[in-house]
Write an enzyme that holds these catalytic residues in place. Structure first.
Site, PDB file in Angstrom:
ATOM      1  N   ASP A   1      57.535  23.899  47.127  1.00 64.04           N
ATOM      2  CA  ASP A   1      58.690  24.794  47.117  1.00 64.04           C
ATOM      3  C   ASP A   1      58.855  25.523  45.792  1.00 64.04           C
ATOM      4  OD1 ASP A   1      59.323  22.203  46.050  1.00 64.04           O
ATOM      5  OD2 ASP A   1      61.430  22.797  46.006  1.00 64.04           O
TER       6      ASP A   1
ATOM      7  N   GLU B   1      61.052  19.766  45.868  1.00 64.27           N
ATOM      8  CA  GLU B   1      61.188  19.223  44.511  1.00 64.27           C
ATOM      9  C   GLU B   1      62.371  19.827  43.795  1.00 64.27           C
ATOM     10  OE1 GLU B   1      60.479  18.955  40.128  1.00 64.27           O
ATOM     11  OE2 GLU B   1      60.685  20.727  41.397  1.00 64.27           O
TER      12      GLU B   1
END
Length: 486
Positions: free
Chosen positions: A78, A145
């Site tokens: 991400d 994350e």
């Protein structure tokens, strides 16, 4: 103008260009994950998606390297979705518009996603190569994350065989990271009591913008302005004088990004409007002088709006402004053990006005548990004084430095051999996933490296092109130097 695919090393930059083309903000990584899985299967690589959505891809050793220790290259899928106010961009649908600007790669009006897209691209480029020398190899790509480390929290034992993990999420070439801060989210909820406004008052929106923002860990020591705090300070100083009646306060968009913009809606007696304009002008000049080096371009814009139907009660407004003005923000303490590194910090990241409460989302970071607990206590005390409630969630551990780490020594020696200078051994004031990996894989030896990335988590994010090549050469040399299994 050079394109990304023309940069060196080409395999890495070609992957990064593909990553930019597929939307992958936090919690919306499915399209990119599916693309990577299909690619891995076409390459006849073993690929597994675990229960939470992490990808584990395995590749056999090259000929003659079968007896080496297994290495996992780790990155997160991400990226942080941040854009300038005037940029039209849907992070769930639109590609990142990356471009070359001199020595840097940037994005047009948005975050670039070099955090951690460059690291992910390097891992995938190694997987796709038939010429890179390495032992048994695994690539771990974690999800979410940036918005809670969901993938790292959910990683279970049994998926990885690696003896060594190389995290690719650090952001300064020439530095080797062997430790990181832990953190916890703090959600403060202040109950709202509404009342009828003075019917003759005028309604305005005051917007504060023009700040640099940035990563709430890596950039926190730079002294940049926090839009939430600066707007709260203005209101605290002048709300009584101007007879302001608040209707809404909002600012920031992510708990782990320093807020660049905030706005407040309020009503005010017509007789005070001229004084309001004068105070906005003088306050803007004051802040520009205070932040002349760190953040010189703050601006405030006042706009007339339709009349409000309700305003906060006087007691509620006082509690909110006292709370926001008193809340600590920025560096709380510098580390005694690691020179130049922030030990403990707080970011007052997001403020939103709901129907029944004002919600304030903060992120506490610290290298030590006691530092985090101290700030938790401070926020708890302030919340009690303000009549608010605070909830702490999503706590994740730091990664304790290990000076005897064998892989750290390999990376250090390899860097010296390639570049004829010593790297800096560092601890980063940010949340790397290594601390969480120690729970399912306590014996795994870990290190973190990466290229030079500036202003992550903001639309000013950029990656220095030459350092990507330096990082790549270091990574390949380290893979070749991994020792045999004992």
């Amino acid at each position: 103008m050079a394109t990304l695919s023309q940069l060196q090393p080409q395999p890495l930059w070609q992957w990064f260009e593909q990553i930019c083309a597929i939307p992958h903000p936090s919690k919306h990584e499915q399209a990119l994950s599916a693309y990577i899985q299909n690619w891995a299967k076409e390459k006849q690589l073993e690929v597994v998606e675990d229960k939470v959505g992490n990808l584990i891809i395995k590749k056999p050793a090259t000929a003659g390297m079968e007896n080496r220790k297994t290495v996992a290259l780790q990155a997160h899928i991400d990226m942080v979705p941040q854009k300038n106010a005037d940029k039209v961009h849907d992070f769930e649908k639109d590609p990142i518009e990356a471009y070359v600007d001199g020595d840097w790669v940037k994005a047009k009006g948005t975050t670039l996603g070099s955090d951690n897209g460059i690291g992910m691209a390097s891992a995938l480029a190694v997987l796709g190569s038939d010429s890179i020398v390495h032992g048994p190899l695994e690539v771990l790509l974690t999800i979410d994350e940036e918005a809670g480390m969901t993938g790292a929290f959910g990683l279970e034992s049994g998926y990885l065989d690696a003896d060594i993990l190389i995290n690719t999420d650090s952001e300064q070439e020439g530095e080797i990271y062997m430790g990181c801060a832990g953190g916890v989210d703090a959600q403060i909820s202040l109950p709202l009591v509404w009342q009828a406004p003075e019917p003759s008052n005028q309604t305005f929106t005051l917007a504060l913008s023009g700040l640099k923002g940035g990563h709430s860990g890596v950039n926190i020591h730079l002294g940049r302005g926090n839009a939430n705090k600066l707007l709260a300070r203005f209101l605290f100083d002048y709300a009584d004088e101007l007879a302001i009646e608040l209707t809404a306060f909002s600012g920031g968009s992510l708990r782990n990004a320093i807020p660049r913009e905030a706005n407040v809606s309020f009503m005010i007696p017509s007789d005070n409007v001229e004084r309001l304009h004068a105070l906005i002008e003088s306050y803007t000049q004051l802040i520009r002088e205070e932040l002349a080096i760190a953040d010189p371009d703050m601006q405030m814009t006042l706009t007339a709006t339709d009349a409000a139907t309700q305003v906060m009660s006087e007691a509620t407004q006082d509690s909110l402004l006292n709370l926001l003005n008193a809340a600590p923000n920025g560096v709380i303490r510098m580390s005694d053990e690691v020179e130049g590194v922030t030990e403990t910090s707080l970011n007052v990241g997001v403020i939103s006005t709901e129907a029944e409460s004002v919600e304030i989302l903060c992120l506490i970071r610290s290298l030590i548990d006691s530092g985090r607990e101290q700030v938790e206590g401070t926020l708890t005390a302030l919340s009690r004084l303000a009549g608010a409630e605070v909830e702490f969630s999503g706590a994740y551990p730091g990664w304790k430095p290990d000076n005897s780490s064998p892989v750290m020594a390999i990376v250090k020696d390899t860097y010296e051999a390639i570049y004829n200078k010593e790297p800096v051994i560092m601890v980063i004031h940010a949340g790397l996933e290594c601390g969480l990996f120690k729970k399912p894989y306590p014996e795994m030896d870990m290190v973190s490296i990466g290229p030079t990335i500036r202003y992550p988590h903001s639309p000013d994010e950029k990656v220095l092109i030459e350092t990507v090549d330096q990082y790549w050469k270091l990574l390949l040399a380290v893979l070749e130097r991994i020792p045999a299994k004992s």
